[in-house]
Write an enzyme that holds these catalytic residues in place. Structure first.
Site, PDB file in Angstrom:
ATOM      1  N   CYS A  81      36.820  34.626 -22.531  1.00 33.32           N
ATOM      2  CA  CYS A  81      37.809  35.710 -22.177  1.00 33.32           C
ATOM      3  C   CYS A  81      37.048  36.662 -21.232  1.00 33.32           C
ATOM      4  CB  CYS A  81      38.266  36.342 -23.168  1.00 33.32           C
ATOM      5  SG  CYS A  81      39.440  35.285 -24.290  1.00 33.32           S
ATOM      6  N   ASN A 118      38.429  39.924 -26.770  1.00 35.86           N
ATOM      7  CA  ASN A 118      37.595  38.802 -26.302  1.00 35.86           C
ATOM      8  C   ASN A 118      36.951  38.529 -27.833  1.00 35.86           C
ATOM      9  OD1 ASN A 118      35.745  36.751 -25.742  1.00 35.86           O
ATOM     10  ND2 ASN A 118      34.420  38.463 -24.878  1.00 35.86           N
ATOM     11  N   GLY A 119      37.032  37.355 -28.249  1.00 36.41           N
ATOM     12  CA  GLY A 119      36.172  37.050 -29.710  1.00 36.41           C
ATOM     13  C   GLY A 119      37.256  36.217 -30.458  1.00 36.41           C
ATOM     14  N   LYS A 179      32.336  30.133 -18.962  1.00 33.09           N
ATOM     15  CA  LYS A 179      30.695  30.249 -18.505  1.00 33.09           C
ATOM     16  C   LYS A 179      29.768  30.859 -19.732  1.00 33.09           C
ATOM     17  CE  LYS A 179      27.438  30.583 -15.296  1.00 33.09           C
ATOM     18  NZ  LYS A 179      27.026  29.220 -15.208  1.00 33.09           N
ATOM     19  N   GLU A 221      21.019  15.831 -18.687  1.00 29.30           N
ATOM     20  CA  GLU A 221      21.793  17.073 -17.897  1.00 29.30           C
ATOM     21  C   GLU A 221      22.592  16.370 -16.730  1.00 29.30           C
ATOM     22  OE1 GLU A 221      22.247  19.836 -18.212  1.00 29.30           O
ATOM     23  OE2 GLU A 221      22.481  20.588 -15.803  1.00 29.30           O
ATOM     24  N   HIS A 252      19.122  -0.879 -27.201  1.00 30.67           N
ATOM     25  CA  HIS A 252      19.438  -0.884 -28.625  1.00 30.67           C
ATOM     26  C   HIS A 252      21.021  -0.489 -28.871  1.00 30.67           C
ATOM     27  CE1 HIS A 252      15.342  -1.314 -29.806  1.00 30.67           C
ATOM     28  NE2 HIS A 252      14.875  -0.284 -28.750  1.00 30.67           N
ATOM     29  N   GLU A 286      31.357  17.390 -17.182  1.00 26.00           N
ATOM     30  CA  GLU A 286      31.928  18.626 -17.325  1.00 26.00           C
ATOM     31  C   GLU A 286      32.811  19.086 -16.066  1.00 26.00           C
ATOM     32  OE1 GLU A 286      29.681  22.266 -18.309  1.00 26.00           O
ATOM     33  OE2 GLU A 286      27.989  21.498 -16.852  1.00 26.00           O
ATOM     34  N   LYS A 298      26.451  17.228 -16.377  1.00 17.89           N
ATOM     35  CA  LYS A 298      26.982  17.750 -14.966  1.00 17.89           C
ATOM     36  C   LYS A 298      28.327  16.986 -14.836  1.00 17.89           C
ATOM     37  CE  LYS A 298      25.712  20.974 -14.863  1.00 17.89           C
ATOM     38  NZ  LYS A 298      24.863  21.581 -15.645  1.00 17.89           N
ATOM     39  N   ARG A 354      34.948  33.234 -16.929  1.00 15.38           N
ATOM     40  CA  ARG A 354      35.008  33.318 -18.501  1.00 15.38           C
ATOM     41  C   ARG A 354      36.068  32.565 -19.152  1.00 15.38           C
ATOM     42  NH1 ARG A 354      31.169  37.013 -20.154  1.00 15.38           N
ATOM     43  NH2 ARG A 354      32.237  37.052 -22.079  1.00 15.38           N
ATOM     44  N   TRP A 383      40.615  32.361 -22.544  1.00 13.18           N
ATOM     45  CA  TRP A 383      40.274  31.153 -22.854  1.00 13.18           C
ATOM     46  C   TRP A 383      40.515  31.007 -24.221  1.00 13.18           C
ATOM     47  CZ3 TRP A 383      37.148  28.734 -26.548  1.00 13.18           C
ATOM     48  CH2 TRP A 383      36.531  27.633 -26.335  1.00 13.18           C
TER      49      TRP A 383
HETATM   50  O1  M6R Z   1      24.480  30.909 -21.243  1.00 12.61           O
HETATM   51  P1  M6R Z   1      23.624  30.077 -21.850  1.00 12.61           P
HETATM   52  O2  M6R Z   1      22.578  29.382 -21.229  1.00 12.61           O
HETATM   53  O3  M6R Z   1      23.420  30.188 -23.444  1.00 12.61           O
HETATM   54  O4  M6R Z   1      25.078  28.838 -21.904  1.00 12.61           O
HETATM   55  C1  M6R Z   1      24.849  27.580 -22.634  1.00 12.61           C
HETATM   56  C2  M6R Z   1      25.685  26.615 -22.453  1.00 12.61           C
HETATM   57  O5  M6R Z   1      27.138  27.231 -22.950  1.00 12.61           O
HETATM   58  C3  M6R Z   1      25.945  26.222 -20.715  1.00 12.61           C
HETATM   59  O6  M6R Z   1      24.475  25.616 -20.314  1.00 12.61           O
HETATM   60  C4  M6R Z   1      26.976  24.997 -20.623  1.00 12.61           C
HETATM   61  O7  M6R Z   1      26.653  23.789 -21.267  1.00 12.61           O
HETATM   62  C5  M6R Z   1      27.448  24.937 -18.962  1.00 12.61           C
HETATM   63  N1  M6R Z   1      28.845  24.585 -18.924  1.00 12.61           N
HETATM   64  C6  M6R Z   1      26.442  23.912 -18.592  1.00 12.61           C
HETATM   65  O8  M6R Z   1      26.819  23.687 -17.295  1.00 12.61           O
END
Ligand code: M6R
Length: 608
Positions: A2, A100-101, A603, A481, A504, A488, A485, A27, A74
């Protein structure tokens, strides 16, 4: 999660709120809303869906209000519906709140409020704040005290803002765990979940501490302690960021722009920390600190993958035993912190709640703690003894790209630094590694020239349902990674595996509809990975290979070959990161998806 913004000053507030919400939309983007003090009344407008729905709802209305606040959601409690969007109001519609929270005890509070005659219209946890405020104000409390006493009844994490009909020109905000920053302008005050939302008005900011209550009004601001209401002194700091850094600058998406910024990010993160002639790495951050006996890293998501590369580097270059944990697991485990352990929290935002909690646990167990973060003003940075600030600049795309790159570079520097200090690296190897590191920026520029090739490959495969990424050693985390990517932003099911693990179990998934992306740099593990890739060809999987540009054998077996600049295997994660990001980007774009704001994500993850 949020995004929240509040403003008091001379400007018409609706454009200020909408502009701020645009900067905060990364956010959360399930719904958006605003509450303004318009001609002595609290006016609330809110809509489910993206911010443009809210914009359309207020278009053509000439609001004159100069005090107001906005929210982009969010969803946690309550479906994505208009009535669950923020702001929430009390029974009379005279007090409004944005939050937010998560309020963990909201069910008990709500039951009690309902018994006492309050009427709820949403399914959210946040609405209790408006009704608790209502009781306080009805009992004669001022806005400030009402907010403070209300906050003391809440369990969980929150940053909330309140305004009310009876309190013109004022907003009160409270912070416990969820981030909130005050921007101190000339005759205007602005509160936001994140610094970029404030930069159009001021570069003087004060990040709120846990347990801070702040009132903003036309005269300025005043801080108070949540627990006893005592007045607090908080001095502004200057941030150097440019508001235009948060613009797309001609790129179709922020993610694409941020991928292309990586050569500069590498240069900026290395700047003044490495001497190419002597190979000497100088990290002022660690001056006077002993070389650790062990390193224990906590992180989440993409930062966790950078940490996995970091473990490899620290063990290879500095021979320091290193463990890496998901923050969310570490914080609820019973970790053992031995004397001489350096804790490292890796977090782009510096606000990931799990990473913050893990860092606090590390500290309480006796570790000295370093933050590797992109946000020097963040909570994690403030609570760490040492901050290593990466120089990625503002990252808006929800998918982390350039911040990941900066984290990788930070780990190369830290591993080289400790390796030099504890004598593992002699001067020859230092010079060699420094020269490799310094050449990476230029090599990444060369890789970016293949963007068109990545788009072509993406257009070939964007309709598949599953993908497998494989790598070994320092590139196993890169396989993780690459797959993260892809899933997501393109919503394709993608998994990363250590190439040797394929046989395996996961190999059972392979057939002509499941492409395999293989990371195959030159180096000691080359033949092993090459054999693993042969195994997937034998199962008819199309094979995309990232390999050295001169590697004819790899070119011969690949369905699609991505030529990488020649680089030592140890440094190959840096050059491999870009095509992996581009493949995900162009796949999502080919599917017509919202690359910068993928579904269900945010984010900065400030809830558990
Ligand atoms: O702000 P941070 O690096 O702590 O965030 C960690 C994850 O939430 C962040 O890397 C998330 O996985 C991203 N969406 C990856 O692209």
């Amino acid at each position: 999660m949020c995004g929240i913004i509040g403003y008091v000053g001379p400007r018409k507030v609706v454009p200020v709120i909408l502009g701020g919400l645009h900067k905060l939309e990364y956010r959360g983007y399930d719904s958006a809303g605003m509450a303004i003090l318009e001609k002595g009344e609290v006016v609330v407008v809110k809509r489910r869906g993206k911010l443009k729905e809210l914009e359309e709802a207020v278009t053509g209305i000439d609001y004159t209000a100069t005090t107001g606040m906005g929210h982009t959601r969010w969803a946690t409690h309550g479906k994505v519906e208009d009535r669950n969007a923020h702001p929430h109001v009390d029974c009379k519609g005279q007090l409004a709140v944005i939050h937010n929270g998560i309020i963990e005890n909201y069910e008990a509070l709500r039951q009690d409020l309902v018994k006492r005659g309050h009427v709820f219209v949403s399914d959210t946890d946040s609405e209790v704040i408006a009704h608790l405020m209502e009781d306080q104000v009805a009992a004669g409390a001022d806005l400030l005290d009402a907010a403070r006493v209300t906050a003391l009844q809440l369990d969980g994490a929150f940053a909330f803002l309140v305004l009310g009909k009876a309190f013109p020109g004022r907003i009160v905000a409270v912070r416990k765990l969820s981030p909130l920053v005050l921007g101190v302008g000339e005759g205007e005050m602005v509160l936001g979940s994140d610094t970029p939302a404030l930069l159009d008005y001021t570069h003087r900011i004060i990040p709120l501490h846990d347990g801070d209550v702040v009132e903003i009004n036309e005269q300025g601001f005043a801080f108070y302690a949540l627990d006893d209401g005592a007045r607090l002194e908080r001095a502004p700091m200057m941030v150097q960021w440019n508001a235009s850094a948060a613009e797309k600058q001609g790129f179709k998406h922020f993610m694409l722009k941020e991928i292309h910024e990586q050569p500069v990010v590498i240069r900026d993160t290395l700047y003044s920390r490495i001497d190419i002639d002597t190979g000497h790495v100088d990290l002022q951050e660690f001056q006077g600190e002993a070389v650790p006996k062990r390193v224990s890293i906590v992180a989440a998501g993409t930062s966790y993958h950078a940490a996995r590369v970091g473990k490899y580097l620290l063990e290879e270059l500095a021979r320091i035993p290193t463990d890496v944990s998901f923050s969310s697991e570490y914080r609820y485990g019973r970790p053992i912190v031995q004397p001489g352990t350096l804790g490292i929290a890796v977090t782009q935002s510096g606000e990931t709640i799990d990473t913050l909690a893990a860092l606090r646990l590390q500290r309480s167990l006796g570790a000295k703690v370093v933050a590797i973060t992109n946000r020097p003003e963040s909570t994690v940075a403030r609570e760490s003894e040492i901050s290593f600030v990466t120089q990625a600049g503002i990252e808006i795309g929800v998918a982390a790209t350039k911040s990941f790159m900066a984290q990788l570079i930070a780990f190369y520097l830290i591993a080289l630094y400790f390796g030099q200090r504890n004598g593992v690296l002699d001067s020859d190897s230092s010079v060699r590694y420094a020269s490799q590191l310094s050449s990476l920026s230029q090599k990444c520029e060369q890789v970016l020239e293949y963007a068109g090739m990545m788009e072509t490959i993406a257009r070939k495969f964007y309709k598949v349902h599953d993908m497998i990424y494989v790598g070994r050693g320092v590139n196993y985390p890169m396989a993780l990674e690459g797959a993260l990517k892809m899933k997501e932003i393109s919503y394709i099911h993608a998994e990363g595996y250590a190439a040797g693990e394929l046989k395996h179990g996961p190999i059972a998934l392979l057939d002509q509809d499941v492409p395999v992306v293989g990371i195959l740099p030159q180096g000691p593990l080359y033949e092993k990975v090459y054999s693993n890739l042969q195994e997937s060809i034998a199962r008819d999987s199309p094979l995309v290979v990232l390999g050295d540009k001169k590697d004819r054998r790899a070119q011969a077996i690949a369905t699609d070959f991505i030529p990488m600049p020649t680089v030592d295997e140890l440094f190959s994660p840096v050059v491999c990161a870009l095509p992996l990001q581009l493949l995900a980007y162009y796949t999502a774009d080919a599917k017509g998806l919202d690359v910068d704001q993928p579904r269900n994500l945010a984010k900065s993850v400030t809830v558990e």
